[in-house]
Design a protein around this motif. Structure first.
Motif, mmCIF file in Angstrom:
data_model
loop_
_atom_site.group_PDB
_atom_site.id
_atom_site.type_symbol
_atom_site.label_atom_id
_atom_site.label_comp_id
_atom_site.label_asym_id
_atom_site.label_seq_id
_atom_site.Cartn_x
_atom_site.Cartn_y
_atom_site.Cartn_z
ATOM 1 N N GLN A 109 0.825 -1.207 0.000
ATOM 2 C CA GLN A 109 0.000 0.000 0.000
ATOM 3 C C GLN A 109 0.858 1.256 0.000
ATOM 4 O OE1 GLN A 109 -2.652 -0.275 3.318
ATOM 5 N NE2 GLN A 109 -3.725 -2.081 2.520
ATOM 6 N N LEU A 110 1.948 1.212 0.759
ATOM 7 C CA LEU A 110 2.825 2.378 0.826
ATOM 8 C C LEU A 110 3.449 2.653 -0.535
ATOM 9 C CD1 LEU A 110 3.918 4.465 2.806
ATOM 10 C CD2 LEU A 110 5.832 2.947 3.259
ATOM 11 N N LYS A 111 3.828 1.585 -1.227
ATOM 12 C CA LYS A 111 4.407 1.751 -2.561
ATOM 13 C C LYS A 111 3.384 2.372 -3.505
ATOM 14 C CE LYS A 111 6.639 -0.815 -6.305
ATOM 15 N NZ LYS A 111 7.090 -2.147 -6.776
ATOM 16 N N ASN A 112 2.151 1.839 -3.465
ATOM 17 C CA ASN A 112 1.098 2.403 -4.322
ATOM 18 C C ASN A 112 0.793 3.846 -3.954
ATOM 19 O OD1 ASN A 112 0.882 -0.058 -5.640
ATOM 20 N ND2 ASN A 112 -0.742 -0.804 -4.278
ATOM 21 N N SER A 113 0.809 4.117 -2.633
ATOM 22 C CA SER A 113 0.519 5.485 -2.181
ATOM 23 C C SER A 113 1.574 6.462 -2.665
ATOM 24 C CB SER A 113 0.417 5.521 -0.654
ATOM 25 O OG SER A 113 -0.644 4.728 -0.206
ATOM 26 N N PHE A 114 2.847 6.068 -2.588
ATOM 27 C CA PHE A 114 3.916 6.947 -3.054
ATOM 28 C C PHE A 114 3.788 7.208 -4.556
ATOM 29 C CE2 PHE A 114 6.193 6.287 0.921
ATOM 30 C CZ PHE A 114 6.817 7.500 1.072
ATOM 31 N N GLU A 115 3.478 6.150 -5.300
ATOM 32 C CA GLU A 115 3.327 6.339 -6.737
ATOM 33 C C GLU A 115 2.151 7.264 -7.039
ATOM 34 O OE1 GLU A 115 2.907 2.400 -8.193
ATOM 35 O OE2 GLU A 115 5.066 1.910 -8.076
ATOM 36 N N SER A 116 1.029 7.057 -6.315
ATOM 37 C CA SER A 116 -0.137 7.926 -6.516
ATOM 38 C C SER A 116 0.152 9.355 -6.090
ATOM 39 C CB SER A 116 -1.327 7.372 -5.730
ATOM 40 O OG SER A 116 -2.440 8.226 -5.824
ATOM 41 N N LEU A 117 0.895 9.497 -4.972
ATOM 42 C CA LEU A 117 1.230 10.835 -4.473
ATOM 43 C C LEU A 117 2.122 11.579 -5.456
ATOM 44 C CD1 LEU A 117 1.014 12.832 -2.151
ATOM 45 C CD2 LEU A 117 3.015 11.763 -1.113
ATOM 46 N N GLU A 118 3.068 10.879 -6.051
ATOM 47 C CA GLU A 118 3.936 11.530 -7.035
ATOM 48 C C GLU A 118 3.134 12.001 -8.235
ATOM 49 O OE1 GLU A 118 6.958 8.741 -7.990
ATOM 50 O OE2 GLU A 118 8.064 9.003 -6.101
ATOM 51 N N ALA A 119 2.159 11.167 -8.663
ATOM 52 C CA ALA A 119 1.320 11.569 -9.802
ATOM 53 C C ALA A 119 0.477 12.786 -9.448
ATOM 54 C CB ALA A 119 0.432 10.393 -10.227
ATOM 55 N N LYS A 120 -0.095 12.786 -8.236
ATOM 56 C CA LYS A 120 -0.934 13.921 -7.824
ATOM 57 C C LYS A 120 -0.096 15.185 -7.654
ATOM 58 C CE LYS A 120 -4.633 11.337 -5.582
ATOM 59 N NZ LYS A 120 -5.634 11.793 -6.554
ATOM 60 N N ASN A 121 1.131 15.031 -7.121
ATOM 61 C CA ASN A 121 1.998 16.200 -6.990
ATOM 62 C C ASN A 121 2.302 16.811 -8.354
ATOM 63 O OD1 ASN A 121 2.165 16.087 -4.246
ATOM 64 N ND2 ASN A 121 4.038 14.861 -4.197
ATOM 65 N N GLU A 122 2.503 15.965 -9.333
ATOM 66 C CA GLU A 122 2.760 16.475 -10.685
ATOM 67 C C GLU A 122 1.533 17.197 -11.229
ATOM 68 O OE1 GLU A 122 4.859 17.295 -14.155
ATOM 69 O OE2 GLU A 122 5.496 16.646 -12.172
ATOM 70 N N GLU A 123 0.346 16.609 -10.977
ATOM 71 C CA GLU A 123 -0.885 17.272 -11.421
ATOM 72 C C GLU A 123 -1.064 18.618 -10.734
ATOM 73 O OE1 GLU A 123 -3.997 14.565 -10.641
ATOM 74 O OE2 GLU A 123 -3.405 13.089 -12.153
ATOM 75 N N LEU A 124 -0.790 18.651 -9.425
ATOM 76 C CA LEU A 124 -0.917 19.912 -8.689
ATOM 77 C C LEU A 124 0.075 20.952 -9.195
ATOM 78 C CD1 LEU A 124 -1.421 18.630 -5.032
ATOM 79 C CD2 LEU A 124 -3.120 19.735 -6.501
ATOM 80 N N ARG A 125 1.293 20.477 -9.508
ATOM 81 C CA ARG A 125 2.296 21.422 -10.013
ATOM 82 C C ARG A 125 1.853 22.028 -11.345
ATOM 83 N NH1 ARG A 125 6.119 21.621 -13.617
ATOM 84 N NH2 ARG A 125 5.686 19.507 -14.331
#
Length: 609
Positions: free
Chosen positions: A420-436
């Motif tokens: 779950q942590l691995k999936n969360s980090f991958e999802s968080l990186e994608a969302k951070n890019e979208e937010l940027r």
């Protein structure tokens, strides 16, 4: 070859020693550390508890004092609004006296409300401690004396109580309002008008006519003893206390010092002298004040909350220093004091109990450790190693199953958590890019918009503006505009009542559409602007800031004025042609021709003879 093989063989130890000794040693060290850390944690707990308590008490004091000081300004502002809207005439002392009586009669904390003008006239209504109400008035007819009357229930003067020479204009409260030109506070002063001598302070506000000429000053007497009563009602700790001082170090209020001033008798007169906290009869207040002054080099250097631990008179104290500012001239310091001994007695007892429990746990742990260490050491070590790898950023961690059910469950949970942590980090990186990307898009729209865009505080300062808005008002950059304009109402609005109207729309409707007003530019030129704005609120309904779009409509306004002028000229031209047409129709009528013929046949000499 055999020799080399023997050299590479590691030393071997009995399994019991290998498993039990390190485990027991860890328990011994752990219990020792627990005993040591227990004492340290007890002290830290005291520190945290005392700091939290001090911080909470400091916030309550700040909020309570500011609420108390804000109420009279609200009353003065309401009275000022009534005068500005012509609902109250400051020259009509009879009506003004009834209005002041209503305020004093209805407000629990307001005892004395008064008004003085530039002609030296004065009117005030004061409710005495015995419940009676007095009217104090000075008019041109009674000058230079001020008369004090006892008012009856019909708000009519019943009895003349005192006749005293009095002129409001040289009074400190009047001069303070006149000097600042806005709502402010007088200096703290002594009052002998009531049965109990006290320190008082007055909120003041100048009153101007429509031409900006000073008419007079509104003021209220506020007793600072009520702040001391508020401090006394606050429970801090068995021996905790608090006090408030000015930046000069003079006491304003205290939970322990019953009288923050001293009375000096000079002949037949008595005077009140301010009491510096450093000379207080309370040794703790005196010592803490001296320590604060030494540490900061003066009270003027304390510009933000300070959480301190000071050693005074052989005892440690937790100190919270809270600046109290209201934006109208109040700049005080509230000091909260909590002795360390109020907490340490229970902490010391808890520490002793903790040490005894640790020793008992040590004995039990050693006995159980010998039996269980070999069953749990290896799987726990695998979990620990995997956890460290996970903390280092290596998310591809899996723990093998264990014959121990609990360890096996822990391994399954850990494996699931790692996934779950691995999936969360991958999802968080994608969302951070979208937010940027979204932030860059928003910033591009904001910076390159053709309309002026802004965010401003309800108090009248810009929080954020785009380059177009700065250009509209003639500023070189948004930063220059934000720094230069500190009061939107005074610096931008040509007609200040339009600012009041604008804020009222946002207050009642939440938005303002197509709102037009005249504005000052940086070079003092005047332009017409149109604003579409809304009030941004939090979940509790409090206004956080205003935001909206501004357009320069000066050209449109000029075209509208030119169009109106042309319409007027066209109307005049049409009316002129209409009159010419009516004259032509009249001269061409048969009746006019007959009259003209008859006039031609008349002999004027015979007619006049």
């Amino acid at each position: 070859m055999i020799g080399k093989a023997i050299e590479k063989t590691p030393r071997k130890f009995p399994l019991r020693i290998t498993l039990v000794v390190p485990f027991v040693l860890q328990i011994v060290i752990a219990v020792g550390l627990i005993g040591y850390l227990s004492l340290r944690n007890g002290q830290r707990s005291v520190d945290n508890l005392a700091n939290q308590l001090n911080s909470e008490i400091g916030k309550r004091i700040e909020q309570g004092v500011l609420n108390y000081l804000e109420e009279p300004h609200h009353l003065i502002d309401a009275t000022y609004s009534a005068i500005q809207s012509s609902n109250l005439n400051p020259q009509d002392f009879e009506a003004l006296g009834r209005y002041l009586w209503q305020i004093v009669h209805q407000q629990r904390l307001i005892d004395y409300f008064y008004y003085g003008n530039e002609q030296g006239e004065f009117i005030g209504v004061e409710q005495m401690e015995d419940g009676t109400v007095q009217l104090k008035i000075r008019t041109e007819a009674s000058a230079p004396n001020r008369k004090t009357y006892l008012l009856n229930e019909q708000v009519q003067p019943q009895k003349l109580l005192k006749l005293l020479k009095y002129d409001p204009r040289p009074r400190p409260w009047y001069e303070a309002a006149k000097a600042t030109g806005k709502s402010t506070w007088s200096k703290i002063y002594a009052s002998f008008s009531r049965h109990n001598n006290s320190l008082e302070i007055s909120p003041v506000k100048p009153v101007y006519d429509s031409n900006g000429k000073l008419l007079g000053v509104l003021s209220i007497n506020m007793r600072l003893v009520l702040i001391s009563d508020f401090l006394k009602d606050l429970y801090i700790s068995p021996n905790g206390q608090t006090f408030i001082i000015e930046r000069s170090g003079d006491l304003i209020a205290s939970s322990t010092v019953s009288q923050p001033f001293k009375i000096v008798v000079k002949g037949d007169n008595k005077e009140i002298e301010r009491l510096p906290a450093i000379k207080s009869s309370n040794a703790i207040v005196q010592g803490i004040t001296q320590s604060l002054q030494n540490q900061f080099g003066g009270f003027n250097n304390i510009n933000k909350r300070q959480n301190l631990k000071l050693f005074v008179h052989g005892e440690r104290y937790y100190i919270e220093v809270v600046p109290i500012r209201d934006g109208r001239g109040i700049d005080w310091l509230a000091v909260v004091i909590v002795p360390e001994n109020d907490f340490m007695a229970q902490i010391n007892t808890n520490t002793q109990n903790t040490i005894l429990l640790c020793l008992a746990a040590l004995a039990v742990a050693i006995a159980l450790g010998i039996y269980t260490s070999r069953w749990i050491t290896h799987p726990i070590l695998r979990v620990s190693q995997a956890s460290n790898e996970l903390a280092q950023g290596n998310l591809n961690q899996q723990i093998a199953p264990s014959p121990i059910i609990e360890i096996d469950t822990l391994a399954d949970s850990f494996n699931g958590m790692a996934g779950q942590l691995k999936n969360s980090f991958e999802s968080l990186e994608a969302k951070n890019e979208e937010l940027r990307i979204a932030e860059e898009n928003y910033r591009s729209i904001f910076e390159n918009a053709l309309e002026g865009i802004f965010q401003s505080s309800p108090e009248g300062r810009f929080i954020n503006v785009n380059p177009t808005l700065a250009k509209i008002y003639g500023y070189n950059s948004p930063a220059e505009m934000i720094e230069s304009i500190t009061n939107i109402s005074e610096q931008l609005y040509v007609d200040r009542e339009k600012r009041t109207e604008f804020k009222e729309l946002l207050k009642t409707q939440g938005t303002a559409k197509n709102f037009e007003y005249r504005s000052y530019c940086k070079d003092s030129s005047i332009i017409w602007t149109q604003i579409d704005a809304r009030a941004v609120k939090n979940s509790q309904g409090k206004v956080l800031y205003y935001e909206g779009i501004v357009q320069n409509i000066s050209d449109r306004k000029r075209r509208e004025d030119e169009l109106r002028r042309q319409l007027e000229e066209l109307k005049i031209e049409i009316d002129h042609k209409k009159r010419e047409k009516e004259v032509a129709m009249l001269t061409q009528s048969s009746y006019f021709q007959e009259v003209q013929q008859e006039m031609a046949d008349v002999n004027l000499d015979e007619f006049w003879s």
